[in-house]
Design an enzyme around this catalytic site. Structure first.
Site, short mmCIF file in Angstrom:
data_model
loop_
_atom_site.label_atom_id
_atom_site.label_comp_id
_atom_site.label_asym_id
_atom_site.label_seq_id
_atom_site.Cartn_x
_atom_site.Cartn_y
_atom_site.Cartn_z
N TRP A 116 -34.80 -66.70 -52.98
CA TRP A 116 -34.27 -65.50 -52.33
C TRP A 116 -34.92 -64.35 -53.08
O TRP A 116 -34.57 -64.05 -54.21
CB TRP A 116 -32.75 -65.45 -52.45
CG TRP A 116 -32.15 -64.28 -51.76
CD1 TRP A 116 -31.76 -63.10 -52.33
CD2 TRP A 116 -31.87 -64.15 -50.36
NE1 TRP A 116 -31.25 -62.26 -51.37
CE2 TRP A 116 -31.31 -62.87 -50.16
CE3 TRP A 116 -32.04 -64.99 -49.26
CZ2 TRP A 116 -30.91 -62.42 -48.90
CZ3 TRP A 116 -31.65 -64.54 -48.02
CH2 TRP A 116 -31.09 -63.27 -47.84
N GLU A 523 -14.16 -50.72 -40.24
CA GLU A 523 -14.68 -51.99 -40.74
C GLU A 523 -13.56 -53.04 -40.80
O GLU A 523 -13.76 -54.20 -40.42
CB GLU A 523 -15.33 -51.78 -42.12
CG GLU A 523 -15.82 -53.03 -42.82
CD GLU A 523 -16.84 -53.85 -42.05
OE1 GLU A 523 -17.34 -53.40 -41.00
OE2 GLU A 523 -17.10 -54.98 -42.48
#
Ligand code: M6R
Length: 650
Positions: A116, A523
């Site tokens: 990653w 959110e």
């Protein structure tokens, strides 16, 4: 009520204890808390094998269990006949598998890596393993070598050459520099020079019977089989071969041969360690013992916040942004900023608007990418465009980026994926170091996007001198306190669990807030919709009387966030308005605001912070409410129906 906390640097033993405890003592609360470990990077996975079998299929199978840690490139290095053969490539593990099928590498000792990216975009050359020039030493690494540039310069002055942009490539070269007939000794000397975090697997052609492994602030375990031994970033990678593992501590050095494992401390003194017997299955272990990736990722937030700030926010020093180079002159010319994104990233943008306007005094408009791209917005070279995207691949956001560039705008990308389309095509990039986010519902990516918004706002404010040095400094100082405060929020779950158990059957829930609390409510509401399938809306407190209050009736659930102290009284009036109409209310507010209990049915307290920074903390209880409601409803929290992690089509 008795509450027990179990602390551990390694989460496995405490989780095992917690499970048994809960089964045996029903009704008690038993919480596991991971002891703070600076820079515990959850990016990349490493594996290693030594035994009598063919190493490459074992390494690939181990890597497949670690893909949740990273999947932008993969590679293996295998020792055979006193040489090392390396095969590595960009892309998912299956690319490597195909290449290994075409040209198999035979050998009984090897190391492998799934990446990653943090330093250097995903590419064949940046993939691990990395080697020294004559390929006698190969290394896989999980972590970040913070002083790699200094080491690299120093090695270059001694004639060493580098091929990749990675921090890792300094390691095989440093080991090479110190190698004097003892690979363990060389690794010890090399790691003594390294700052940062690492879990390493090292092989060397001159000692072709062994792997050397060591860790500091990155996880590493040793699997103990019968005549075969393993290294891995996480237990699932070895579970098909053994359930006996050593859980390594920092700076423990391991020598693995097919005859056994020896563990040494920094002074080369031998250490005896107890074997840990793994009793659960690979699936549970992959999630770090948590029930779902979403819960794991919610708990990774303190670490993700810390990593995203690391080396960018330093007390008493200007903000450092390596991939954003806007001068005071550049910034003077921008008369408008558009922040464009989708879903959760858009909600981070709504917070970004407030903080950039407040600190940097530049007008900001936030828009949803799928709307923005078709509304012919007014933009030119004096418009700065900011694209926020966890994946960096969202089709609508990418389309806006391209259109903005065509119109001559400078584009800043805020993304979590190094080398993603958005990061490659933007003029400037700020990476959020959340690590791979697997659950469809975004949690740790959101809080790191918020951190990115603060970093950018402070950077602009410093360059433009729009906010006093003292205020900038106090915001920075408090930002640096937030990882610890986020840990505290995560300790306080019982009221949320209780709330979920009492309310999961509702068909609607409403979220209320003003200012930044409204942004966070949006959110919270999205999280509830996507993983619980309960209809929900977020409203600005002041909008209630303009329509939404007609929806409130006896038993309607209203979740309010109250952290903007200048708007507190107005929010409490709004709550009273819904209470009068029979609403059931929960409030999220700062410690010290206990008087809200006079107006609500229950309250959740988060540690006090600056009002402007509250979204980073207040979103956590909202995420947990959705999570626990989804669990009550037996929903698949990691893979909610109809949704994909990355929306790469319109
Ligand atoms: O990868 P992106 O940040 O561009 O994705 C944007 C949205 O698709 C994403 O935030 C979505 O809303 C999440 N499922 C929310 O949890």
């Amino acid at each position: 009520m008795l509450k027990i906390f179990i602390l551990g640097k390694n989460i496995y033993e405490p989780l095992y204890f917690q499970r048994n405890f809960k089964e045996r003592f029903k009704g008690f609360i038993c919480c596991v808390k991971k002891q703070n470990r600076k820079g515990d990077k959850k990016m990349c996975g490493i594996v290693g094998f030594v035994g009598k079998k063919d190493a490459s299929p074992i390494l690939v199978e181990g890597l497949s269990k670690l893909e949740y840690r990273g999947y932008d490139s993969a590679g293996v290095a295998i020792l055979k006949d006193n040489s090392i053969e390396v095969l590595k490539c960009k892309g998912r593990l299956k690319n490597l598998e195909e290449k290994l099928e075409e040209s198999p590498i035979k050998g009984n000792i090897g190391i492998g890596h799934t990446r990653w990216a943090t330093h250097g975009e995903p590419s064949d050359v940046n993939s691990h393993p990395h080697s020294n020039k004559n390929e006698s030493i190969s290394v896989v690494h999980n972590g970040i070598i913070e002083n790699y540039l200094n080491i690299k310069e120093w090695l270059m002055s001694k004639g060493y050459e580098f091929l990749s942009e990675t921090d890792t490539e300094v390691i095989p070269n440093l080991v090479d520099y110190y190698y004097n007939g003892d690979i363990l000794d060389a690794v010890m000397k090399a790691t003594a020079k390294m700052e940062g975090s690492y879990a390493l697997g090292v092989i060397c052609t001159k000692e072709p019977d062994r792997i050397i492994a060591v860790r500091k602030d990155s996880p590493l375990i040793i699997g103990v089989g019968k005549g075969e031994y393993f290294i891995a970033s996480d237990i699932p990678a070895v579970l098909n071969h053994t359930r006996e593992v050593y859980l390594l501590n920092d700076k423990e050095f391991v020598v693995l041969t097919d005859e056994g494992v020896e563990i040494f401390d920094e002074n080369k003194e031998k250490i005896e360690k107890e074997i840990f017997h793994v009793t659960w299955n690979a699936d549970a272990a992959e999630k770090g013992g948590y029930e779902d990736f979403m819960l794991k990722e919610i708990h990774e937030q303190p670490r993700a916040i810390r990593d995203t700030m690391a080396s960018r926010i330093i007390k008493g020093k200007p903000i450092v942004l390596d991939k954003i180079k806007l001068t005071k002159e550049d910034l003077k010319n921008y008369n408008k900023i558009y922040i464009v994104a989708c879903g959760t990233a858009y909600h981070a943008g709504v917070v970004g608007k407030t903080v950039i306007e407040r600190l940097a005094r530049i007008p900001v408009e936030v828009d949803i990418a799928s709307e923005f791209r078709y509304r012919d917005p007014i933009m030119d070279k004096n418009t700065l465009v900011m694209i926020i995207s966890q994946s960096g691949e969202t089709a609508d956001s990418l389309a806006v980026l391209r259109e903005s560039k065509k119109k001559g705008c400078r584009v800043i990308a805020v993304t979590n994926v190094v080398g993603s389309s958005v990061s490659r095509e933007a003029d400037d990039v700020l990476y959020t170091l959340a690590g791979p986010e697997i659950a469809v519902a975004s949690t740790k990516a959101y809080v790191t996007q918020l951190v990115a918004m603060y970093i950018i706002a402070l950077y602009f404010a410093e360059v433009k001198e729009t906010t006093s040095k003292e205020e900038i400094e106090s915001i920075k100082e408090e930002l640096l306190n937030l990882p610890e405060k986020a840990e505290k929020v995560l300790e306080n779950k019982e009221i949320l669990q209780k709330f979920a158990a009492q309310n999961y059957m509702h068909k609607d829930m409403f979220y209320l807030g003003r200012g930044l609390d409204y942004a966070v409510s949006m959110e919270g509401s999205l999280k509830l919709k996507e993983i619980t399938y309960i209809h929900s809306e977020a409203y600005a407190g002041g909008e209630l009387k303009h329509g939404p209050i007609a929806l409130i009736e006896k038993g309607t659930v209203v979740i309010s966030t109250i952290t903007q102290m200048d708007l507190k009284d107005k929010m409490i009036s709004n709550i009273r308005e819904v209470v009068t109409r029979g609403a059931k209310t929960l409030a999220i507010t700062f410690e010290g605001n206990e008087e809200v209990e006079k107006s609500v049915d229950s309250a959740i307290y988060i540690p006090k912070t600056l009002d402007i920074l509250s979204p980073i903390l207040s979103v956590i209880p909202l995420q947990l409410i959705s999570y626990y409601v989804a669990k009550e409803k037996n929903c698949d929290v990691d893979k909610p129906r109809n949704l994909a992690k990355s929306v790469t089509v319109e």
